[in-house]
Design a protein around this motif. Structure first.
Motif, PDB file in Angstrom:
ATOM      1  N   GLU A  31       0.812  -1.340  -0.020  1.00 64.07           N
ATOM      2  CA  GLU A  31      -0.042  -0.287  -0.087  1.00 64.07           C
ATOM      3  C   GLU A  31       0.878   1.200  -0.032  1.00 64.07           C
ATOM      4  OE1 GLU A  31      -2.531   0.032   3.589  1.00 64.07           O
ATOM      5  OE2 GLU A  31      -3.052  -2.095   2.942  1.00 64.07           O
ATOM      6  N   LEU A  32       0.398   2.232  -0.795  1.00 69.43           N
ATOM      7  CA  LEU A  32       1.171   3.373  -0.880  1.00 69.43           C
ATOM      8  C   LEU A  32       0.498   4.633  -1.018  1.00 69.43           C
ATOM      9  CD1 LEU A  32       4.337   4.204  -2.492  1.00 69.43           C
ATOM     10  CD2 LEU A  32       2.562   5.817  -2.680  1.00 69.43           C
ATOM     11  N   GLU A  33       0.174   5.493   0.103  1.00 71.76           N
ATOM     12  CA  GLU A  33      -0.716   6.626  -0.155  1.00 71.76           C
ATOM     13  C   GLU A  33       0.483   7.797  -0.089  1.00 71.76           C
ATOM     14  OE1 GLU A  33      -4.163   7.379   2.618  1.00 71.76           O
ATOM     15  OE2 GLU A  33      -3.558   5.258   3.547  1.00 71.76           O
ATOM     16  N   PRO A  34       0.518   8.462  -1.294  1.00 74.35           N
ATOM     17  CA  PRO A  34       1.653   9.295  -1.477  1.00 74.35           C
ATOM     18  C   PRO A  34       1.451  10.675  -0.594  1.00 74.35           C
ATOM     19  CG  PRO A  34       0.833   8.767  -3.597  1.00 74.35           C
ATOM     20  CD  PRO A  34      -0.125   8.015  -2.729  1.00 74.35           C
ATOM     21  N   HIS A  35       2.835  10.813  -0.201  1.00 74.07           N
ATOM     22  CA  HIS A  35       3.008  11.955   0.884  1.00 74.07           C
ATOM     23  C   HIS A  35       2.468  11.514   2.182  1.00 74.07           C
ATOM     24  CE1 HIS A  35       5.091  15.643   1.073  1.00 74.07           C
ATOM     25  NE2 HIS A  35       4.104  16.216   2.039  1.00 74.07           N
ATOM     26  N   LYS A  36       1.944  10.472   2.314  1.00 72.22           N
ATOM     27  CA  LYS A  36       1.347  10.071   3.646  1.00 72.22           C
ATOM     28  C   LYS A  36       2.002   8.975   4.346  1.00 72.22           C
ATOM     29  CE  LYS A  36      -3.012  12.256   2.754  1.00 72.22           C
ATOM     30  NZ  LYS A  36      -4.661  11.888   2.969  1.00 72.22           N
ATOM     31  N   ARG A  37       1.896   7.579   3.733  1.00 70.16           N
ATOM     32  CA  ARG A  37       2.308   6.372   4.276  1.00 70.16           C
ATOM     33  C   ARG A  37       2.557   5.305   3.477  1.00 70.16           C
ATOM     34  NH1 ARG A  37      -0.807   1.994   4.963  1.00 70.16           N
ATOM     35  NH2 ARG A  37      -2.654   2.251   4.262  1.00 70.16           N
ATOM     36  N   ILE A  38       3.303   4.533   3.770  1.00 68.63           N
ATOM     37  CA  ILE A  38       3.763   3.066   2.737  1.00 68.63           C
ATOM     38  C   ILE A  38       3.618   1.896   3.671  1.00 68.63           C
ATOM     39  CG2 ILE A  38       6.233   3.576   3.055  1.00 68.63           C
ATOM     40  CD1 ILE A  38       6.481   2.547  -0.008  1.00 68.63           C
ATOM     41  N   LYS A  39       3.186   0.862   2.927  1.00 67.73           N
ATOM     42  CA  LYS A  39       3.321  -0.520   3.937  1.00 67.73           C
ATOM     43  C   LYS A  39       4.025  -1.469   2.680  1.00 67.73           C
ATOM     44  CE  LYS A  39       0.237  -4.170   5.674  1.00 67.73           C
ATOM     45  NZ  LYS A  39      -1.065  -4.206   6.137  1.00 67.73           N
ATOM     46  N   ALA A  40       5.013  -1.957   3.004  1.00 71.90           N
ATOM     47  CA  ALA A  40       5.876  -2.731   2.059  1.00 71.90           C
ATOM     48  C   ALA A  40       6.301  -3.998   2.692  1.00 71.90           C
ATOM     49  CB  ALA A  40       7.226  -2.060   1.598  1.00 71.90           C
TER      50      ALA A  40
END
Length: 155
Positions: A31-40
């Protein structure tokens, strides 16, 4: 800014990060919400080269590599919006605050890498990051990073 959640496969990751084997430590962006968060995701395999010496009788992923994996996830979050040339860009640690290690990471584990954007000011990016295995925190830290151009003129 979009609230759309994006996922990235290894092919896209390779276009965004300059890292390659054996130091590329992100296998997929879930999941990637630009300029907010990432889950990798990092799949931890017994074939990782560092397990030969850390430790031969009980392989454990070095904490510094867990932090590196978190930084690479944070870099992907940064580069999801910032135009850059991966072959000409370095993403460097400026600082690591409040690092804590709560659980060992062993071969066969799936390391979930979470990073949340905190702020960006004068070329310095700050993230709150957490690595989990089976919904249990393995490590957490506040990461402070910068982006540098590797051209001779930028040195």
């Amino acid at each position: 800014m979009s609230t759309e959640k994006i996922n990235l496969d290894i092919h896209k990751i390779l276009t965004l990060l300059p890292h390659r084997y054996p130091i590329l430590l992100v296998d997929r962006v879930l999941e990637l919400e630009p300029h907010k968060r990432i889950k990798a995701l990092k799949n931890v395999s017994i074939n990782e080269p560092y397990f030969m010496g850390h430790f031969p009788s009980r392989p454990v992923m070095p904490g510094v590599l867990i932090l590196e994996a978190l930084a690479q996830a944070a870099a992907l979050l940064t580069f999801s919006e910032e135009p850059h040339d991966p072959g000409n860009t370095l993403y460097l640690f400026v600082g690591i605050d409040n690092a804590r290690f709560k659980r060992v990471v062993e071969p066969g584990d799936q390391l979930i890498l979470n990073a949340t954007f905190e702020r960006h000011m004068r070329g310095i990016w700050k993230f709150r990051a957490c690595a989990e295995v089976d919904n249990v925190v393995a490590a957490s830290a506040d990461l402070i990073c910068t982006v540098r151009n590797t051209d001779a003129d930028a040195r």
